[in-house]
Design a protein around this motif. Sequence first.
Motif, short mmCIF file in Angstrom:
data_model
loop_
_atom_site.label_atom_id
_atom_site.label_comp_id
_atom_site.label_asym_id
_atom_site.label_seq_id
_atom_site.Cartn_x
_atom_site.Cartn_y
_atom_site.Cartn_z
N ALA A 209 9.34 -2.29 8.78
CA ALA A 209 8.90 -3.78 9.57
C ALA A 209 7.74 -3.94 9.31
CB ALA A 209 9.25 -2.35 11.44
N PRO A 210 7.77 -5.45 9.28
CA PRO A 210 6.99 -6.57 9.33
C PRO A 210 5.66 -6.21 10.36
CG PRO A 210 8.23 -7.30 8.95
CD PRO A 210 9.07 -6.08 9.78
N ALA A 246 -3.98 -9.14 5.28
CA ALA A 246 -2.98 -9.95 3.94
C ALA A 246 -2.92 -11.22 2.53
CB ALA A 246 -2.00 -9.23 4.37
N GLU A 247 -2.97 -12.04 4.22
CA GLU A 247 -2.96 -13.48 3.64
C GLU A 247 -3.61 -13.85 2.94
OE1 GLU A 247 -3.21 -17.60 5.75
OE2 GLU A 247 -1.39 -16.12 6.71
N ASP A 248 -5.01 -13.11 3.52
CA ASP A 248 -6.33 -13.93 3.06
C ASP A 248 -6.31 -13.16 1.70
OD1 ASP A 248 -8.75 -14.90 1.70
OD2 ASP A 248 -10.24 -13.18 2.84
N MET A 249 -6.08 -11.87 1.49
CA MET A 249 -5.90 -10.73 -0.45
C MET A 249 -4.79 -11.63 -0.98
SD MET A 249 -7.16 -8.36 -2.39
CE MET A 249 -8.36 -8.04 -1.00
N ILE A 250 -4.02 -12.05 -0.32
CA ILE A 250 -2.51 -13.05 -1.25
C ILE A 250 -3.19 -13.68 -2.12
CG2 ILE A 250 -0.27 -13.70 -0.70
CD1 ILE A 250 0.65 -11.91 0.79
N ALA A 251 -3.80 -14.40 -0.96
CA ALA A 251 -4.74 -14.98 -1.51
C ALA A 251 -5.10 -15.54 -3.21
CB ALA A 251 -5.24 -16.58 -0.44
N LEU A 290 2.13 -6.62 -1.04
CA LEU A 290 1.42 -6.90 0.58
C LEU A 290 2.66 -8.31 0.84
CD1 LEU A 290 -2.10 -7.85 -0.07
CD2 LEU A 290 -0.74 -5.65 0.92
N LYS A 291 2.95 -9.11 -0.14
CA LYS A 291 4.43 -9.96 0.09
C LYS A 291 5.76 -9.39 0.82
CE LYS A 291 2.94 -12.52 -3.52
NZ LYS A 291 3.26 -13.95 -4.22
N ALA A 292 5.91 -8.03 0.20
CA ALA A 292 6.93 -7.57 -0.07
C ALA A 292 7.51 -6.35 1.22
CB ALA A 292 7.45 -6.45 -1.20
N THR A 296 0.41 -6.77 7.55
CA THR A 296 -0.46 -7.80 8.40
C THR A 296 -2.09 -7.12 7.91
OG1 THR A 296 0.32 -6.97 10.59
CG2 THR A 296 -2.07 -7.48 10.76
N ASN A 297 -2.29 -6.24 7.35
CA ASN A 297 -3.46 -6.80 6.58
C ASN A 297 -3.39 -4.98 5.66
OD1 ASN A 297 -4.76 -3.34 7.64
ND2 ASN A 297 -4.65 -5.19 9.81
N VAL A 298 -4.58 -5.35 4.90
CA VAL A 298 -5.22 -4.26 3.59
C VAL A 298 -5.77 -3.69 3.88
CG1 VAL A 298 -5.81 -6.01 1.98
CG2 VAL A 298 -4.80 -3.56 1.39
N MET A 299 -6.07 -1.84 3.87
CA MET A 299 -7.47 -1.29 4.01
C MET A 299 -7.54 -0.06 2.62
SD MET A 299 -7.37 0.96 7.96
CE MET A 299 -6.37 -0.29 9.21
N PHE A 300 -9.00 -0.64 1.54
CA PHE A 300 -8.82 0.25 0.50
C PHE A 300 -9.69 1.57 0.81
CE2 PHE A 300 -8.86 -4.36 -0.08
CZ PHE A 300 -8.48 -4.08 -0.91
N SER A 301 -9.27 1.80 0.39
CA SER A 301 -9.52 3.66 0.59
C SER A 301 -9.77 4.47 -1.02
CB SER A 301 -8.25 4.54 0.43
OG SER A 301 -9.04 5.82 0.61
N ALA A 302 -11.30 4.12 -1.15
CA ALA A 302 -11.81 4.51 -2.54
C ALA A 302 -11.50 6.61 -2.33
CB ALA A 302 -13.46 5.28 -2.03
N LEU A 303 -11.41 7.14 -1.27
CA LEU A 303 -10.42 8.48 -1.09
C LEU A 303 -8.96 8.46 -2.23
CD1 LEU A 303 -12.92 9.53 0.76
CD2 LEU A 303 -11.70 10.35 1.59
N GLY A 304 -8.55 9.12 -2.76
CA GLY A 304 -6.81 9.14 -3.20
C GLY A 304 -6.86 10.37 -3.35
N VAL A 305 -6.25 10.88 -4.51
CA VAL A 305 -5.87 11.70 -5.18
C VAL A 305 -6.41 13.09 -5.52
CG1 VAL A 305 -4.08 13.18 -7.00
CG2 VAL A 305 -3.61 10.86 -6.19
N ARG A 306 -7.28 13.13 -5.73
CA ARG A 306 -8.41 13.95 -5.93
C ARG A 306 -9.06 14.90 -4.53
NH1 ARG A 306 -10.45 10.20 -9.32
NH2 ARG A 306 -11.71 8.96 -7.94
N GLU A 307 -9.27 14.22 -3.35
CA GLU A 307 -9.97 14.24 -2.14
C GLU A 307 -7.94 14.77 -1.26
OE1 GLU A 307 -12.61 12.04 -4.12
OE2 GLU A 307 -10.66 12.26 -4.05
#
Length: 513
Positions: A209-210, A246-251, A290-292, A296-307
């Motif tokens: 859902a959006p 999300a709108e700002d990052m898409i731009a 983000l468009k698909a 609403t927003n995007v959060m960036f995570s410095a933690l990923g597969v390793r953590e």
Amino acid sequence: MTQFWGVDADPTAQGRIKGAKPVAVLDIGSNSVRLVVYERHARSLTPLYNEKSACALGRGIAQTGRLADANVAQALEAIKRFALVARMMRVGKVYVLATSAVRDAANRDEFVDAVEAIMDTKVQVLSGEREAHFAALGVVAGIPGFDGIVGDLGGGSLELSAIRSGNDTDGESYELGVIRLQDDSNGNPMKAASIVRERLEASILKRVAPGNSFAAIGGTWRSLAKLHQVLREYPLQMVQHYTVPAEDMIALCTEIVEAGSLKNYPGSEFVSSSRRDLVPFGAAVLGEVLKAGAFTNVMFSALGVREGYLHGLLDAKEQAIDPLIQAAEELSVLRSRSPSHANDLIEFTGQYFAIAGIVETAEETRLRKVACLLADIAWRAHPDYRGVQSVDAVAYGSLTGVDHPGRAFLCQVIAVRYGGLKMKGINQPLLALATPEASQRAKLIGALFRVAYPMTAAMPGILPRIRFEVEGSLLALVLPQDFAFLNGEHLSGRLDQFANLAGYRASFISVAS
């Protein structure tokens, strides 16, 4: 000996937690090979060592189906050095994870055998679904309470999964890594964007859902986040938990893609040379994602597969620990004059809030406790710079489980604690990331600290015997009889400052009968 979450306070521990056994993850990706050594395997991970080698193992996989000999040789040389580092640092356990490029290569077995011979441990070649799972756990580890969709963009693939109530589902993997996409599009970012749209047509993004949040993981997306911060003059250069509409990052992504250049796009001069020509493809993927998903927003995570992999190895009790509290307790153990004093501060500030009728949310209580734990971490610094140094330690430290407004709140508490309400020399735009309400609360707590420290010299056992009382519009600080000598000009001045900030007509110090 003081203990927090099983951490021993030992002044002879040479700047590290006593008894901590380092653990490491060697991450063999499509773009880089990276070794990260952590101080210990715990809920809150503190990196001791972090180095990567940009080997581009995924380059050409789509065309040849093989890892290129030159790239393999470069990767193995880097891994030999990483093996030496692990031995020198006396790492207890090294986990070796390989992702898209290795799992897709026809010559993967030969490469894996060579890595296992160097590292003397088994290489785990992760499927796309397992990679998505551990990426999701990485977000859970660093952003507790996150609900939404996670995307991990590597050199060879994009992994997507959904997180609901701390559990991930629907792990999917797509051949949309930045190196793979650069190859498939013949270096054309606009063509890359159309490839992304086509390959994500039946993805999880079409089934949500959006209005969700999207968590973005991966080196190229981290570079994109840093670029966004520079271009928007954002005051906190910290990728972890950086949240953008999300709108700002898409731009921004659209601007970069439509520039049609791998070297000259908005802000390209601020991107490292190793990532510069990959950012347009990262922008192509993020913009389309983000468009698909109508996020609403995007959060960036410095933690990923390793953590996330290490988080998955913890038992349920350890996973349930608050990573921010644990990290703050570790800093208190390592840097405070007396970690036990932090517990007294928690009770002291809580007692004032109770008698003043100040109601806290669970998150506000949590951040107050963290502020108490961090209140004395700069005592070794020159008095003129304790505020600046402690604010920097909080703003730019490896704390997780706190968003940027929360960091700003903690910074403001510490700034007032050391420098008073004027907070000279402190980055004011950084502090302004906190809401006005949070800023007022931060000043109140910082001013409370300024009342507490002249009485205690940062030593435990005194604050529990002191209490506040409110008599109409008057605030009283009540001392026990044997501490009556504390009633002096310095303490009285600090109390008056606090009372004025808190809105009392006047304040006084009394001695219990």
